[in-house]
Design an enzyme around this catalytic site. Structure first.
Site, short mmCIF file in Angstrom:
data_model
loop_
_atom_site.label_atom_id
_atom_site.label_comp_id
_atom_site.label_asym_id
_atom_site.label_seq_id
_atom_site.Cartn_x
_atom_site.Cartn_y
_atom_site.Cartn_z
N LYS A 66 20.45 -31.60 -17.86
CA LYS A 66 19.72 -31.74 -19.13
C LYS A 66 20.69 -32.00 -20.28
O LYS A 66 20.42 -32.83 -21.15
CB LYS A 66 18.88 -30.47 -19.39
CG LYS A 66 17.68 -30.36 -18.44
CD LYS A 66 17.06 -28.96 -18.46
CE LYS A 66 16.00 -28.83 -17.39
NZ LYS A 66 15.52 -27.43 -17.22
N ASP A 117 9.99 -27.22 -24.27
CA ASP A 117 9.65 -27.14 -22.85
C ASP A 117 8.14 -26.96 -22.66
O ASP A 117 7.62 -27.10 -21.56
CB ASP A 117 10.40 -25.95 -22.23
CG ASP A 117 10.74 -26.18 -20.77
OD1 ASP A 117 10.71 -27.34 -20.33
OD2 ASP A 117 11.03 -25.19 -20.07
N GLN A 119 16.04 -21.38 -19.76
CA GLN A 119 16.07 -21.87 -18.38
C GLN A 119 15.45 -20.83 -17.45
O GLN A 119 15.87 -19.68 -17.42
CB GLN A 119 17.51 -22.20 -17.95
CG GLN A 119 17.64 -22.72 -16.54
CD GLN A 119 16.91 -24.05 -16.30
OE1 GLN A 119 16.95 -24.95 -17.13
NE2 GLN A 119 16.25 -24.17 -15.16
#
Ligand code: NAP
Length: 294
Positions: A64, A131, A108
């Site tokens: 990412k 996200d 994460q």
């Protein structure tokens, strides 16, 4: 978006949905938007919280960060040991929430137990939830209100759109009901006027339902779980799965590709299907956050 080459899986009538190519085109258009932000003195910035030593998580975070760099987004990765205190993580989130130079924050998954990942998600400013998986963003999806969409299902919708595959009126069957994938996927398809069936581990006679799908999304986490016999002829088959299988190199999808491609009218490969689209949507949401709130 420029028109896409239409490539078929050899010896089948199945259109190959090339997520890698579509993601590349999205990245090119994002790079232009990032350049316009730079010209206004804004550098889009994604901050990533990585807790513990899960090797897969470290790989995803590296991917990412590299993708951010490729379009001109700055990324900050803060790695904490699994022994970190919850309060320290919360303090970091508070700092990022308050920092106007940080436009997006990614926690994460998974944050190792006994740390409280849902509490961290609740603490994140929804305007920075690029996200798209905080309760606020998911609630907005239910309410049909604007918020950042969860990256994997959003990427799947964008992939279908890129190939001009209609969603409205189709029967979409989503196998899997996780918070990050199956549930938001079902809601996004519903919001696009599909008729949606959600299947899970307690679903009875799964194949009788998957065989009704015009659009089948596999989000199960079981290698090659969906086979050609479980599909309706000419179904569109989206494989979100990424599974490690001993003795095989690379990731294996949730769909048995060879048998499914014999039946499907379109299908995503693994790798090169949903995965690159997920990363592209993270970049997209970060750029949007910088444009909206930068
Ligand atoms: P998850 O949280 O483990 O959820 C799996 C879902 O599959 C659950 O809802 C489970 O049902 C259902 N399921 C399990 N066994 C089943 C069965 N026999 N029949 C029907 N449904 C069954 O997994 P996830 O996070 O959603 O991920 C799913 C897959 O997508 C994994 O391979 C993951 O690696 C991949 N993934 C890919 C990306 C990407 O960027 N491409 C992103 C995220 C995830 P219950 O709810 O009843 O347990």
């Amino acid at each position: 978006m420029e028109s896409l080459p239409r490539t078929y899986v050899p010896n089948t009538n199945a259109l190959l949905l090339d997520g890698k190519r579509v993601a590349q085109l999205i990245r090119e258009s994002l790079a232009t938007r990032v350049a316009a932000l730079h010209a206004r003195g804004i550098t889009p910035c994604l901050a990533v919280m990585l807790v513990g030593d899960d090797p897969a998580s470290h790989t995803y975070v590296r991917t990412k960060a590299k993708a951010c760099e490729s379009v001109g987004i700055r990324s900050i990765v803060r790695h904490f040991p699994a022994s970190v205190a919850q309060a320290e993580l919360e303090a970091q989130l508070d700092a990022w929430n308050a920092d106007p130079s940080v436009h997006g924050v990614l926690i994460q998954h998974p944050v190792p137990a006994p740390l409280d990942e849902p509490a961290l998600l609740r603490r994140l400013d929804p305007r920075k939830d690029v996200d798209g998986i905080t309760p606020y963003s998911l609630g907005a999806l239910v309410a049909g209100e604007p918020a950042f969409g969860a990256c994997t299902p959003l990427g799947i919708i964008r992939l279908l759109d890129a190939y001009g595959l209609p969603i409205e009126g189709k029967h979409a069957v989503v196998v899997g009901r996780s918070v990050i994938l199956g549930k938001p996927m079902a809601l996004m398809l519903l919001n696009r006027n599909a008729t949606v069936t959600i299947c899970h581990s307690r679903t009875r006679d799964l194949a009788s339902l998957t065989r009704q799908a015009d659009i089948l999304v596999a989000a199960v986490g079981k290698p090659e779980f969906i086979t050609g016999e479980m599909l309706k002829p000419s179904a569109i088959v989206i494989d979100a799965g990424y599974n490690r299988v001993e003795g095989r190199t690379g990731d294996v999808g949730d769909v048995a590709f060879d048998s499914a491609a014999q039946v499907a009218s379109a299908i995503t490969p693994v790798p090169g299907g949903v995965g690159p689209m997920t990363v592209a949507m993270l970049l997209h949401n970060t750029v949007e956050a910088a444009e909206r709130y930068g």
